[in-house]
Scaffold this motif. Structure first.
Motif, PDB file in Angstrom:
ATOM      1  N   LYS A  30       0.841  -1.203   0.000  1.00  0.00           N
ATOM      2  CA  LYS A  30       0.000   0.000   0.000  1.00  0.00           C
ATOM      3  C   LYS A  30       0.877   1.254   0.000  1.00  0.00           C
ATOM      4  CE  LYS A  30      -3.630   2.543   2.386  1.00  0.00           C
ATOM      5  NZ  LYS A  30      -3.135   3.766   1.809  1.00  0.00           N
ATOM      6  N   THR A  31       1.925   1.240   0.803  1.00  0.00           N
ATOM      7  CA  THR A  31       2.850   2.379   0.842  1.00  0.00           C
ATOM      8  C   THR A  31       3.499   2.579  -0.525  1.00  0.00           C
ATOM      9  OG1 THR A  31       3.269   1.989   3.196  1.00  0.00           O
ATOM     10  CG2 THR A  31       4.886   3.332   2.012  1.00  0.00           C
ATOM     11  N   ALA A  32       3.908   1.487  -1.161  1.00  0.00           N
ATOM     12  CA  ALA A  32       4.533   1.570  -2.485  1.00  0.00           C
ATOM     13  C   ALA A  32       3.561   2.136  -3.510  1.00  0.00           C
ATOM     14  CB  ALA A  32       5.033   0.197  -2.920  1.00  0.00           C
ATOM     15  N   ARG A  33       2.321   1.683  -3.463  1.00  0.00           N
ATOM     16  CA  ARG A  33       1.316   2.203  -4.401  1.00  0.00           C
ATOM     17  C   ARG A  33       1.129   3.712  -4.199  1.00  0.00           C
ATOM     18  NH1 ARG A  33      -3.312  -0.334  -7.024  1.00  0.00           N
ATOM     19  NH2 ARG A  33      -2.759  -2.190  -5.866  1.00  0.00           N
ATOM     20  N   ASP A  34       1.021   4.134  -2.944  1.00  0.00           N
ATOM     21  CA  ASP A  34       0.848   5.558  -2.643  1.00  0.00           C
ATOM     22  C   ASP A  34       2.043   6.380  -3.121  1.00  0.00           C
ATOM     23  OD1 ASP A  34      -1.585   4.889  -1.486  1.00  0.00           O
ATOM     24  OD2 ASP A  34      -0.862   5.097   0.586  1.00  0.00           O
ATOM     25  N   LEU A  35       3.258   5.881  -2.864  1.00  0.00           N
ATOM     26  CA  LEU A  35       4.455   6.593  -3.312  1.00  0.00           C
ATOM     27  C   LEU A  35       4.520   6.649  -4.839  1.00  0.00           C
ATOM     28  CD1 LEU A  35       7.232   5.324  -0.864  1.00  0.00           C
ATOM     29  CD2 LEU A  35       6.280   7.632  -0.995  1.00  0.00           C
ATOM     30  N   ALA A  36       4.141   5.572  -5.497  1.00  0.00           N
ATOM     31  CA  ALA A  36       4.147   5.547  -6.965  1.00  0.00           C
ATOM     32  C   ALA A  36       3.212   6.623  -7.516  1.00  0.00           C
ATOM     33  CB  ALA A  36       3.744   4.166  -7.474  1.00  0.00           C
ATOM     34  N   LEU A  37       2.044   6.746  -6.935  1.00  0.00           N
ATOM     35  CA  LEU A  37       1.097   7.773  -7.385  1.00  0.00           C
ATOM     36  C   LEU A  37       1.671   9.171  -7.152  1.00  0.00           C
ATOM     37  CD1 LEU A  37      -2.215   6.133  -6.137  1.00  0.00           C
ATOM     38  CD2 LEU A  37      -1.522   6.481  -8.532  1.00  0.00           C
ATOM     39  N   THR A  38       2.332   9.353  -6.024  1.00  0.00           N
ATOM     40  CA  THR A  38       2.941  10.649  -5.707  1.00  0.00           C
ATOM     41  C   THR A  38       4.037  11.013  -6.699  1.00  0.00           C
ATOM     42  OG1 THR A  38       2.458  10.408  -3.353  1.00  0.00           O
ATOM     43  CG2 THR A  38       4.246  11.917  -3.934  1.00  0.00           C
ATOM     44  N   HIS A  39       4.814  10.015  -7.119  1.00  0.00           N
ATOM     45  CA  HIS A  39       5.996  10.270  -7.945  1.00  0.00           C
ATOM     46  C   HIS A  39       5.796   9.954  -9.432  1.00  0.00           C
ATOM     47  CE1 HIS A  39       8.548  11.390  -4.603  1.00  0.00           C
ATOM     48  NE2 HIS A  39       8.059  10.362  -3.932  1.00  0.00           N
ATOM     49  N   ASP A 143       9.659   9.150  10.812  1.00  0.00           N
ATOM     50  CA  ASP A 143       8.760  10.198  10.326  1.00  0.00           C
ATOM     51  C   ASP A 143       9.456  11.114   9.328  1.00  0.00           C
ATOM     52  OD1 ASP A 143       6.518   9.297  11.703  1.00  0.00           O
ATOM     53  OD2 ASP A 143       7.033  10.442  13.503  1.00  0.00           O
ATOM     54  N   LYS A 144      10.716  11.433   9.588  1.00  0.00           N
ATOM     55  CA  LYS A 144      11.476  12.244   8.635  1.00  0.00           C
ATOM     56  C   LYS A 144      11.643  11.487   7.320  1.00  0.00           C
ATOM     57  CE  LYS A 144      15.594  14.948   7.802  1.00  0.00           C
ATOM     58  NZ  LYS A 144      16.780  15.558   8.341  1.00  0.00           N
ATOM     59  N   ALA A 145      11.920  10.194   7.389  1.00  0.00           N
ATOM     60  CA  ALA A 145      12.061   9.376   6.179  1.00  0.00           C
ATOM     61  C   ALA A 145      10.745   9.366   5.395  1.00  0.00           C
ATOM     62  CB  ALA A 145      12.487   7.957   6.538  1.00  0.00           C
ATOM     63  N   ARG A 146       9.632   9.267   6.101  1.00  0.00           N
ATOM     64  CA  ARG A 146       8.320   9.292   5.424  1.00  0.00           C
ATOM     65  C   ARG A 146       8.104  10.613   4.705  1.00  0.00           C
ATOM     66  NH1 ARG A 146       6.101   6.550  10.666  1.00  0.00           N
ATOM     67  NH2 ARG A 146       6.080   4.372   9.978  1.00  0.00           N
ATOM     68  N   ASP A 147       8.423  11.709   5.366  1.00  0.00           N
ATOM     69  CA  ASP A 147       8.268  13.026   4.740  1.00  0.00           C
ATOM     70  C   ASP A 147       9.164  13.164   3.514  1.00  0.00           C
ATOM     71  OD1 ASP A 147       6.391  13.807   6.641  1.00  0.00           O
ATOM     72  OD2 ASP A 147       7.858  14.881   7.879  1.00  0.00           O
ATOM     73  N   LEU A 148      10.414  12.759   3.641  1.00  0.00           N
ATOM     74  CA  LEU A 148      11.337  12.845   2.510  1.00  0.00           C
ATOM     75  C   LEU A 148      10.873  11.975   1.342  1.00  0.00           C
ATOM     76  CD1 LEU A 148      14.788  12.803   4.347  1.00  0.00           C
ATOM     77  CD2 LEU A 148      13.842  14.693   2.997  1.00  0.00           C
ATOM     78  N   ALA A 149      10.375  10.775   1.638  1.00  0.00           N
ATOM     79  CA  ALA A 149       9.935   9.858   0.576  1.00  0.00           C
ATOM     80  C   ALA A 149       8.793  10.446  -0.235  1.00  0.00           C
ATOM     81  CB  ALA A 149       9.548   8.512   1.166  1.00  0.00           C
ATOM     82  N   LYS A 150       7.962  11.232   0.392  1.00  0.00           N
ATOM     83  CA  LYS A 150       6.846  11.871  -0.326  1.00  0.00           C
ATOM     84  C   LYS A 150       7.336  12.991  -1.231  1.00  0.00           C
ATOM     85  CE  LYS A 150       3.606  10.825   3.360  1.00  0.00           C
ATOM     86  NZ  LYS A 150       2.926  11.353   4.537  1.00  0.00           N
ATOM     87  N   LYS A 151       8.495  13.567  -0.900  1.00  0.00           N
ATOM     88  CA  LYS A 151       9.003  14.728  -1.643  1.00  0.00           C
ATOM     89  C   LYS A 151      10.038  14.355  -2.698  1.00  0.00           C
ATOM     90  CE  LYS A 151       8.296  17.638   2.368  1.00  0.00           C
ATOM     91  NZ  LYS A 151       8.928  18.193   3.548  1.00  0.00           N
ATOM     92  N   ASP A 152      10.998  13.502  -2.333  1.00  0.00           N
ATOM     93  CA  ASP A 152      12.127  13.230  -3.224  1.00  0.00           C
ATOM     94  C   ASP A 152      12.716  11.863  -2.880  1.00  0.00           C
ATOM     95  OD1 ASP A 152      15.089  13.215  -3.927  1.00  0.00           O
ATOM     96  OD2 ASP A 152      14.478  15.103  -4.876  1.00  0.00           O
ATOM     97  N   LEU A 153      12.630  10.924  -3.803  1.00  0.00           N
ATOM     98  CA  LEU A 153      13.111   9.569  -3.535  1.00  0.00           C
ATOM     99  C   LEU A 153      14.616   9.535  -3.282  1.00  0.00           C
ATOM    100  CD1 LEU A 153      11.054   7.467  -6.127  1.00  0.00           C
ATOM    101  CD2 LEU A 153      10.626   7.725  -3.668  1.00  0.00           C
TER     102      LEU A 153
END
Length: 189
Positions: A30-39, A143-153
């Motif tokens: 689910k996390t991967a799907r969400d990140l894929a949509l974001t990026h 939490d910082k890793a989660r925020d960064l993952a949403k912005k820039d892989l």
């Protein structure tokens, strides 16, 4: 790949890795799907790689070695020293042989989700990070890793690799060469 084959391998994986580990796979997917949509990446490919990422995970060394032999994965000296990294490579072969999966990027994402590697694809980064930040994870810095993952892989990878290397060094745990190479590749820019 057809749905029947995927359902079969997921059932086998759930039976082998257990409901707790399988629930982790589902959170990572689910996390991967969400990140894929974001990026702007393909969410179905991300989901597939992530749901399969731990299909060969086992704490039983003999079972892990038997899986390596059954799926024609050479058991390396590095696996002898760090058997916890073998399951990704075995899982990729399981996906190839049992599911007929030929997408090298998905197979790479499964194989390198634990270690990372130099010159990772966007999908490989995404699955590595999804495994690192899934909602069941609770450690300082997540939490910082989660925020960064949403912005820039890439920024998230540098952060995750740096934290992982720091932990392994502090605990005096041997570090996989692919992990060192992944970190070094980011330092070279």
């Amino acid at each position: 790949m057809n749905r029947k084959d995927l359902d079969r391998i997921l059932k086998e994986a759930k039976d082998r890795i257990g409901p707790k580990r399988f629930a982790h796979n589902q959170r990572v997917a689910k996390t991967a799907r969400d990140l894929a949509l974001t990026h702007g990446l393909d969410p179905d490919r991300a989901y597939l790689a992530a749901i399969l990422h731990d299909i060969a995970k086992t704490k039983d060394l003999d079972q892990l070695k038997a899986l390596a032999q059954a799926y024609q994965v050479d058991w390396t000296p590095e696996f002898d020293r760090m058997p916890q990294i073998a399951h990704g490579f075995i899982g990729a072969q399981m996906a190839r042989m049992d599911l007929g999966l030929e997408d090298e990027e998905i197979l790479g994402a499964i194989a390198y989700h634990t270690t990372g590697r130099e010159a990772m694809s966007q999908l490989e980064k995404l699955v590595y990070l999804a495994d690192y930040i899934e909602p069941g994870r609770d450690f300082p810095g997540v939490d910082k890793a989660r925020d960064l993952a949403k912005k820039d892989l890439d920024q998230a990878m540098v952060y995750a690799l740096t934290r992982t290397l720091g932990f392994l060094l502090q605990e005096k745990i041997e570090i996989a060469l692919d992990t060192v190479r992944a970190w070094n590749s980011y330092q070279r820019g």
